[in-house]
Design a protein around this motif. Structure first.
Motif, PDB file in Angstrom:
ATOM      1  N   UNK A   1       0.830  -1.192   0.000  1.00  0.00           N
ATOM      2  CA  UNK A   1       0.000   0.000   0.000  1.00  0.00           C
ATOM      3  C   UNK A   1       0.874   1.256   0.000  1.00  0.00           C
ATOM      4  N   UNK A   2       0.324   2.328  -0.541  1.00  0.00           N
ATOM      5  CA  UNK A   2       1.023   3.611  -0.573  1.00  0.00           C
ATOM      6  C   UNK A   2       0.079   4.669  -0.020  1.00  0.00           C
ATOM      7  N   UNK A   3       0.465   5.299   1.071  1.00  0.00           N
ATOM      8  CA  UNK A   3      -0.370   6.325   1.689  1.00  0.00           C
ATOM      9  C   UNK A   3       0.057   7.729   1.287  1.00  0.00           C
ATOM     10  N   UNK A   4       1.282   7.876   0.836  1.00  0.00           N
ATOM     11  CA  UNK A   4       1.810   9.202   0.532  1.00  0.00           C
ATOM     12  C   UNK A   4       2.657   9.127  -0.729  1.00  0.00           C
ATOM     13  N   UNK A   5       2.375  10.018  -1.676  1.00  0.00           N
ATOM     14  CA  UNK A   5       3.101  10.003  -2.944  1.00  0.00           C
ATOM     15  C   UNK A   5       4.314  10.940  -2.947  1.00  0.00           C
ATOM     16  N   UNK A   6       4.584  11.576  -1.814  1.00  0.00           N
ATOM     17  CA  UNK A   6       5.753  12.448  -1.758  1.00  0.00           C
ATOM     18  C   UNK A   6       7.014  11.671  -2.091  1.00  0.00           C
ATOM     19  N   UNK A   7       7.866  12.286  -2.916  1.00  0.00           N
ATOM     20  CA  UNK A   7       9.140  11.693  -3.341  1.00  0.00           C
ATOM     21  C   UNK A   7       8.965  10.431  -4.178  1.00  0.00           C
ATOM     22  N   UNK A   8       7.746  10.225  -4.721  1.00  0.00           N
ATOM     23  CA  UNK A   8       7.501   9.095  -5.609  1.00  0.00           C
ATOM     24  C   UNK A   8       7.175   9.623  -7.000  1.00  0.00           C
ATOM     25  N   UNK A   9       7.997   9.261  -7.973  1.00  0.00           N
ATOM     26  CA  UNK A   9       7.728   9.707  -9.338  1.00  0.00           C
ATOM     27  C   UNK A   9       6.804   8.684 -10.003  1.00  0.00           C
ATOM     28  N   UNK A  10       5.723   9.168 -10.584  1.00  0.00           N
ATOM     29  CA  UNK A  10       4.736   8.243 -11.135  1.00  0.00           C
ATOM     30  C   UNK A  10       4.521   8.491 -12.622  1.00  0.00           C
ATOM     31  N   UNK A  11       4.038   7.455 -13.272  1.00  0.00           N
ATOM     32  CA  UNK A  11       3.527   7.574 -14.638  1.00  0.00           C
ATOM     33  C   UNK A  11       2.023   7.451 -14.551  1.00  0.00           C
ATOM     34  N   UNK A  12       1.330   8.502 -14.975  1.00  0.00           N
ATOM     35  CA  UNK A  12      -0.135   8.513 -14.947  1.00  0.00           C
ATOM     36  C   UNK A  12      -0.651   8.007 -16.289  1.00  0.00           C
ATOM     37  N   UNK A  13      -1.370   6.886 -16.258  1.00  0.00           N
ATOM     38  CA  UNK A  13      -1.946   6.279 -17.458  1.00  0.00           C
ATOM     39  C   UNK A  13      -3.453   6.484 -17.422  1.00  0.00           C
ATOM     40  N   UNK A  14      -4.003   7.136 -18.439  1.00  0.00           N
ATOM     41  CA  UNK A  14      -5.438   7.421 -18.420  1.00  0.00           C
ATOM     42  C   UNK A  14      -6.058   7.203 -19.795  1.00  0.00           C
ATOM     43  N   UNK A  15      -7.291   6.713 -19.757  1.00  0.00           N
ATOM     44  CA  UNK A  15      -8.108   6.582 -20.956  1.00  0.00           C
ATOM     45  C   UNK A  15      -9.519   7.012 -20.619  1.00  0.00           C
ATOM     46  N   UNK A  16      -9.655   8.272 -20.190  1.00  0.00           N
ATOM     47  CA  UNK A  16     -10.941   8.820 -19.770  1.00  0.00           C
ATOM     48  C   UNK A  16     -11.196  10.116 -20.522  1.00  0.00           C
TER      49      UNK A  16
ATOM     50  N   UNK B   1      -3.300   4.815 -12.338  1.00  0.00           N
ATOM     51  CA  UNK B   1      -4.343   4.900 -13.353  1.00  0.00           C
ATOM     52  C   UNK B   1      -5.676   5.107 -12.662  1.00  0.00           C
ATOM     53  N   UNK B   2      -6.724   5.307 -13.433  1.00  0.00           N
ATOM     54  CA  UNK B   2      -8.050   5.473 -12.843  1.00  0.00           C
ATOM     55  C   UNK B   2      -8.656   4.099 -12.571  1.00  0.00           C
ATOM     56  N   UNK B   3      -9.705   4.063 -11.764  1.00  0.00           N
ATOM     57  CA  UNK B   3     -10.390   2.797 -11.493  1.00  0.00           C
ATOM     58  C   UNK B   3     -10.952   2.208 -12.786  1.00  0.00           C
ATOM     59  N   UNK B   4     -11.494   3.068 -13.636  1.00  0.00           N
ATOM     60  CA  UNK B   4     -12.089   2.601 -14.890  1.00  0.00           C
ATOM     61  C   UNK B   4     -11.025   2.018 -15.812  1.00  0.00           C
ATOM     62  N   UNK B   5      -9.878   2.701 -15.906  1.00  0.00           N
ATOM     63  CA  UNK B   5      -8.792   2.190 -16.738  1.00  0.00           C
ATOM     64  C   UNK B   5      -8.238   0.885 -16.191  1.00  0.00           C
ATOM     65  N   UNK B   6      -8.207   0.760 -14.871  1.00  0.00           N
ATOM     66  CA  UNK B   6      -7.695  -0.474 -14.261  1.00  0.00           C
ATOM     67  C   UNK B   6      -8.516  -1.676 -14.694  1.00  0.00           C
ATOM     68  N   UNK B   7      -9.825  -1.483 -14.885  1.00  0.00           N
ATOM     69  CA  UNK B   7     -10.686  -2.593 -15.314  1.00  0.00           C
ATOM     70  C   UNK B   7     -10.283  -3.109 -16.693  1.00  0.00           C
ATOM     71  N   UNK B   8      -9.718  -2.223 -17.515  1.00  0.00           N
ATOM     72  CA  UNK B   8      -9.301  -2.635 -18.857  1.00  0.00           C
ATOM     73  C   UNK B   8      -7.855  -3.104 -18.889  1.00  0.00           C
TER      74      UNK B   8
END
Length: 345
Positions: A229-244, A294-301
């Motif tokens: 689990x991740x409670x805090x995104x500080x100092x975490x570089x992320x890739x945001x994947x979206x199809x919304x 990613x979003x919840x909707x994208x995760x389903x795909x």
């Protein structure tokens, strides 16, 4: 360029108006049901937040009622009546119905492009639902729902819009008066009473329907293929994947949290393929990201077995969204819904 589409918009509006008149006059028939049915819809194409509002309704109803959600399953590659299970494939049932079922495993979720057929099928069962939530069914007047909720995006108000294809309206804006309740969605924080009043006046609700204002809130990241689990995104570089339809709001949220992120975007309801997965892997590597969000909707795909296996070495998390009432009137809304749901009892 938009005004070149005006003749087509006028024609589209004429057809939509004629269709509604035929229903109003009884030439086209609407079917009523003895048990309560609630429609959640809108006047426009594109995302107004129907799914999180249906989830809100499910939370209100699921403990006291045998609840069923009926959807056409937008974007699915199948047809006909299918009951959604937690292990269903988004390509078969649609991403949003699958998201609902995985979130609320004790409710029934059905996809069927003929919603009357779905309801009739369920009602013929021994343990039938006692309330229906109809997703994106405001224009599907073959069912006469007892309570109709219409959602209006604060950022894309119907009073500034035009008929398709010139704009995003599915039908003339005055048809909002068919609604029983109007909900203005995706409102900004700290919305003043005067701003709410001005917006409501511009909607020109001649039937004096109750109008509520909601906003989006984001929850803690939920693991998709990870146990950590991740409670805090500080100092975490992320890739945001979206199809919304409108990912900008998520970007604003991440910026507000001072999160460093790269992004890769796909079309709304896009079904990922092997080429997409390779693009995501390359972007993840090139951006030196640590996790994918990613979003919840994208995760389903993305959870399709073959695809998710190709990303098993990359931690993936979804960002849940819920709604809050920007006007503080959640109890009033709850009472309206519960009163309607209990009418049969």
């Amino acid at each position: 360029m938009r005004y070149l589409l005006l003749p087509f918009a006028l024609l589209y509006g004429l057809v939509a108006t004629l269709r509604n008149k035929l229903f109003d006059c009884g030439i086209l028939k609407s079917k009523s049901y003895q048990i309560p049915a609630i429609t959640v819809g809108n006047l426009t194409v594109g995302g107004t937040g129907k799914t999180p509002h249906i989830e809100y309704l499910v939370r209100l109803l699921k403990n006291e009622h045998k609840t069923a959600v009926v959807s056409r399953g937008y974007g699915r590659k199948t047809s006909g009546y299918i009951e959604v299970e937690t292990n269903s494939n988004a390509e078969d049932v649609g991403d949003e119905p699958l998201q609902l079922k995985r979130k609320f495993q004790n409710i029934r979720v059905i996809v069927d492009e003929v919603r009357t057929h779905a309801i009739d099928t369920l009602l013929n069962e021994k343990c039938a639902p006692d309330i229906f939530l109809l997703d994106d069914a405001f224009q599907h007047r073959s069912i006469k729902a007892g309570l109709q909720l219409v959602l209006v995006d604060w950022n894309r108000p119907v009073f500034n819009d035009f008929m398709m294809p010139m704009g995003r309206l599915r039908e003339p804006r005055h048809n909002i008066n068919r609604a029983d309740i109007v909900v203005v969605t995706k409102c900004p924080d700290n919305l003043s009473e005067n701003e709410r009043s001005c917006f409501a006046k511009k909607l020109k609700l001649i039937n004096k329907q109750p109008i509520f204002f909601t906003k989006i809130s984001y929850g803690n990241l939920s693991p998709v293929n990870s146990t950590q689990t991740i409670d805090n995104l500080n100092n975490t570089k992320i890739l945001m994947v979206s199809g919304i339809a409108q990912p900008e709001r998520i970007y604003q949220y991440l910026h507000s949290k001072n999160v460093v992120f790269e992004k890769i975007e796909f079309a709304d309801h896009h079904f990922f393929n092997n080429t997409d997965i390779e693009s995501i892997r390359k972007k993840f590597k090139d951006s030196a990201s640590q996790i994918i969000v990613t979003t919840e909707k994208d995760a389903m795909r993305l959870i399709n077995g073959n695809l998710i296996n190709k990303l098993r070495d990359i931690p993936i998390y979804s960002l849940p969204i819920e709604i809050e009432f920007a006007d503080g009137r959640q109890e009033e809304f709850k009472m309206l819904i519960e009163h309607f749901a209990n009418q049969r009892n």
